[in-house]
Design an enzyme around this catalytic site. Structure first.
Site, PDB file in Angstrom:
ATOM      1  N   GLU A 169      12.289   7.906 -15.674  1.00 47.40           N
ATOM      2  CA  GLU A 169      11.332   8.655 -15.947  1.00 47.40           C
ATOM      3  C   GLU A 169       9.984   7.910 -15.625  1.00 47.40           C
ATOM      4  O   GLU A 169       9.923   6.786 -16.295  1.00 47.40           O
ATOM      5  CB  GLU A 169      11.418   9.196 -17.267  1.00 47.40           C
ATOM      6  CG  GLU A 169      10.182  10.031 -17.958  1.00 47.40           C
ATOM      7  CD  GLU A 169      10.482  10.659 -19.324  1.00 47.40           C
ATOM      8  OE1 GLU A 169       9.824  11.572 -20.072  1.00 47.40           O
ATOM      9  OE2 GLU A 169      11.412   9.790 -20.059  1.00 47.40           O
ATOM     10  N   LYS A 200       8.554  18.187 -16.446  1.00 44.04           N
ATOM     11  CA  LYS A 200       9.046  18.183 -17.472  1.00 44.04           C
ATOM     12  C   LYS A 200       8.766  19.204 -18.629  1.00 44.04           C
ATOM     13  O   LYS A 200       7.578  19.568 -18.732  1.00 44.04           O
ATOM     14  CB  LYS A 200       8.946  16.822 -18.277  1.00 44.04           C
ATOM     15  CG  LYS A 200       9.666  16.640 -19.441  1.00 44.04           C
ATOM     16  CD  LYS A 200       9.368  15.157 -19.941  1.00 44.04           C
ATOM     17  CE  LYS A 200      10.171  14.691 -21.343  1.00 44.04           C
ATOM     18  NZ  LYS A 200       9.975  13.002 -21.700  1.00 44.04           N
ATOM     19  N   CYS A 255      14.559  13.523 -19.314  1.00 47.47           N
ATOM     20  CA  CYS A 255      14.754  13.138 -20.684  1.00 47.47           C
ATOM     21  C   CYS A 255      14.921  14.240 -21.636  1.00 47.47           C
ATOM     22  O   CYS A 255      15.931  14.793 -21.831  1.00 47.47           O
ATOM     23  CB  CYS A 255      13.568  12.048 -20.824  1.00 47.47           C
ATOM     24  SG  CYS A 255      13.929  10.760 -22.427  1.00 47.47           S
ATOM     25  N   SER A 285      13.844   6.556 -22.737  1.00 45.63           N
ATOM     26  CA  SER A 285      14.165   6.851 -23.995  1.00 45.63           C
ATOM     27  C   SER A 285      14.079   5.269 -24.961  1.00 45.63           C
ATOM     28  O   SER A 285      15.293   4.701 -24.982  1.00 45.63           O
ATOM     29  CB  SER A 285      15.658   7.426 -23.965  1.00 45.63           C
ATOM     30  OG  SER A 285      16.273   7.712 -25.515  1.00 45.63           O
ATOM     31  N   GLY A 335       5.266 -21.448 -36.115  1.00 46.95           N
ATOM     32  CA  GLY A 335       5.404 -22.430 -37.174  1.00 46.95           C
ATOM     33  C   GLY A 335       6.887 -22.446 -37.578  1.00 46.95           C
ATOM     34  O   GLY A 335       7.424 -21.412 -38.094  1.00 46.95           O
ATOM     35  N   ASP A 348      13.697 -17.071 -41.630  1.00 51.72           N
ATOM     36  CA  ASP A 348      12.873 -16.135 -40.707  1.00 51.72           C
ATOM     37  C   ASP A 348      12.283 -16.857 -39.424  1.00 51.72           C
ATOM     38  O   ASP A 348      12.605 -16.493 -38.386  1.00 51.72           O
ATOM     39  CB  ASP A 348      11.685 -15.682 -41.595  1.00 51.72           C
ATOM     40  CG  ASP A 348      12.184 -14.440 -42.479  1.00 51.72           C
ATOM     41  OD1 ASP A 348      13.055 -14.000 -42.324  1.00 51.72           O
ATOM     42  OD2 ASP A 348      11.445 -14.713 -43.441  1.00 51.72           O
TER      43      ASP A 348
END
Length: 550
Positions: free
Chosen positions: A43, A117, A153, A179, A293, A299
């Site tokens: 698309e 579409k 889609c 998508s 950092g 994390d």
């Protein structure tokens, strides 16, 4: 009778119209050389998805139209091959206004027909009604005597467009798509397409985009279904590929066949999405590398592992910035991880800057106890140092905050939120731990096994901004916090319903209050990769000033 369809499951770049056109033409040449009779592009492949307000610029639409004609001219040298090319199409009576989300069938040097579409999504990250006008009518074209109905889609998530193509005489359906990914979305797509196959009795080929665009990613995994709903072909996820589907007539019906890739687990899907998001954000925007950092915490460790998988060690730079409250094990673990991944690592102590700021504020703060003001000073010193290095050397700063922190405001404006790309902003803390364990057990990109020291995964999380600080000092346990965030933020469950599900009223009230009062922070956060059904990005639009409490 038999012929082959090729799917250009490729990574297009928003606004690089000439580059996208060249990629389509090259795919067409390869498909033609391999004997294919039909090439499907995703698309809006020519413009790439999603070009947002570029769709409102007449010059952008004109450039797309010119490139479409270039593709048509090139197709003259590819006899017998039909191309389905996704592109925006300007509308004569709406100059400078909305356009069509279109696809054209190109063959033998000419544009044979164009389909617009019909169903324009306006939910989650979609905003198509802002840019497009819905089309009308079906589109059926012929390849080697087989009549093929074309959908785009969202059309295929509704029964009628496919039914209309079947009534118009289609013997199979092809659907081109962009998508956006979230964990579990590929299974949802295949289920929806099986419903269309069941309703129409027609086989279906689903051509999908791959790659990252700002906060959204597309995983590819194009596929084909036979008329009985069985999977005939499935392309790999998160890979550029020219996938092939063979079409054979037998016993009055069409049979599709091809290679079928397996369905990866959620950790593998999410990891690949995060890697793709980082790789394409850095690469498509021309950054030489990334900077982050490295604290010795979970994390930043996860973000570094993702970045190295995406870019390689030579494009990743880490800085450890210890404060007076940084534990010795944080230094040791940060150094260990940097060594394991062979990335550039340095240490800049922030104690001198911290003392200077406190001295400057001493008169105003006199007689007051230390609190979040002093904690946030440390985070902002670190953010300033990282941004200075970014300015000097050009690398983009990756922030390391997760979704649990973004939800509750457990993050510092202009401190740990300072940067250009928030890699794990849509990853809840419980999933941070799960992904870290998964990556230590898997090496999908060949960058090195077991990159995250075990102690980083097992030690209690801490911001280390005051003595003996732990995250759970001021937040519920992450298993509870994340479950509440998921129900309230991702699923829109009301507070009473969450409490009825067994969560303590105090925990629910506390978490939902934090979500509401920290909207102003999220508005100032960098974009990051969307990997769940709802992220703190395009699909979260809440007012900052808000008194609603349910």
């Amino acid at each position: 009778m038999s012929f082959a369809i090729c799917i250009a499951q490729q990574n297009f770049v928003v606004g690089d119209i000439q580059g996208n056109a060249r990629k389509i033409i090259e795919s067409a040449r390869i498909a033609h050389a391999e004997g294919a009779r039909l090439l499907l592009t995703p698309e809006l492949a020519l413009a790439a998805y999603a070009a947002e307000d570029l769709f409102l610029r007449p010059s952008f639409l004109a450039a797309c139209e010119a490139a479409l004609h270039q593709i048509a001219e090139a197709s003259a040298g590819l006899p017998g091959l039909a191309l389905v090319v996704g592109h925006p199409q300007g509308i004569a009576h709406e100059p400078g206004g909305r356009c069509h989300n279109a696809a054209s069938i190109i063959r033998g040097g000419r544009i044979e027909q164009t389909y617009a579409k019909q169903r324009l999504p306006n939910y989650e990250v979609f905003d198509e009604q802002r840019y497009f006008i819905a089309g009308q009518g079906d589109c059926v074209f012929e390849v080697d005597g087989v009549r093929i109905g074309l959908l785009i889609c969202e059309d295929a998530w509704h029964a009628e467009p496919a039914a209309a193509a079947a009534r118009a005489g289609a013997q199979m359906i092809v659907c081109i798509n962009a998508s956006p990914f979230h964990v579990g979305k590929s299974a949802e797509r295949e289920a929806q397409m099986r419903a269309r196959v069941s309703e129409t009795g027609l086989p279906l080929v689903y051509a999908h985009l791959v790659g990252g665009q700002d906060e959204v990613v597309f995983e590819g995994a194009s596929f084909a279904l036979n008329a009985d709903g069985a999977t005939a072909m499935r392309a790999p996820s998160f890979e550029e590929i020219l996938a092939r589907v063979d079409v054979t007539a037998g016993n009055g019906s069409l049979v599709l066949s091809g290679a079928v890739s397996g369905e990866p687990g959620w950790e593998s899907q999410m990891w690949a999405a995060l890697v793709t998001g980082v790789r394409d954000y850095v690469g498509k925007n021309g950054f030489p590398g990334v900077l982050l950092g490295l604290s010795g915490g979970i994390d930043s460790a996860l973000v570094l592992a993702i970045a190295v998988d995406a870019l390689g060690a030579d494009r990743c730079r880490t800085v450890m910035m210890p404060s007076p409250y940084t534990a010795d094990i944080s230094w040791i673990d940060a150094r260990d991880m940097a060594s394991r991944l062979n990335v550039r690592y340095e240490e800049i102590a922030i104690a001198p800057q911290f003392e200077a700021f406190k001295a400057a504020l001493a008169e105003d703060f006199a007689g007051l106890p230390e609190d979040t003001a002093e904690e946030n000073l440390q985070a902002r010193i670190r953010g300033t140092l990282l941004m200075a290095l970014s300015n000097k050397f050009g690398s983009v700063v990756l922030t390391t905050g997760n979704k649990s922190e973004m939800a509750t405001g457990y993050c510092t404006l202009y401190g740990d939120m300072a940067g250009g790309f928030a890699v794990i902003k849509d990853v809840l803390k419980t999933r941070v731990f799960a992904l870290a364990r998964w990556r230590n057990e898997n090496d999908p990109y060949g960058r090195g096994s077991n990159p995250i020291p075990e102690r980083i995964i097992t030690r209690p999380p801490s911001a280390e901004l005051r003595p003996d600080q732990k995250d759970q000092d001021s937040l519920p346990p992450y298993e509870i916090l994340d479950a509440i965030v998921e129900r309230y933020m991702e699923r829109d469950e009301p507070i009473d319903s969450i409490v009825s599900a067994g969560f303590a009223q105090a925990d629910v009230d506390r978490v939902t209050r934090l979500i509401k009062i920290n909207e102003y922070k999220r508005r100032q956060a960098p974009v990051g990769v969307r990997v769940t059904r709802r992220s703190f990005g395009k699909d979260w639009r809440y007012p900052i000033t808000n008194q609603f409490r349910a």
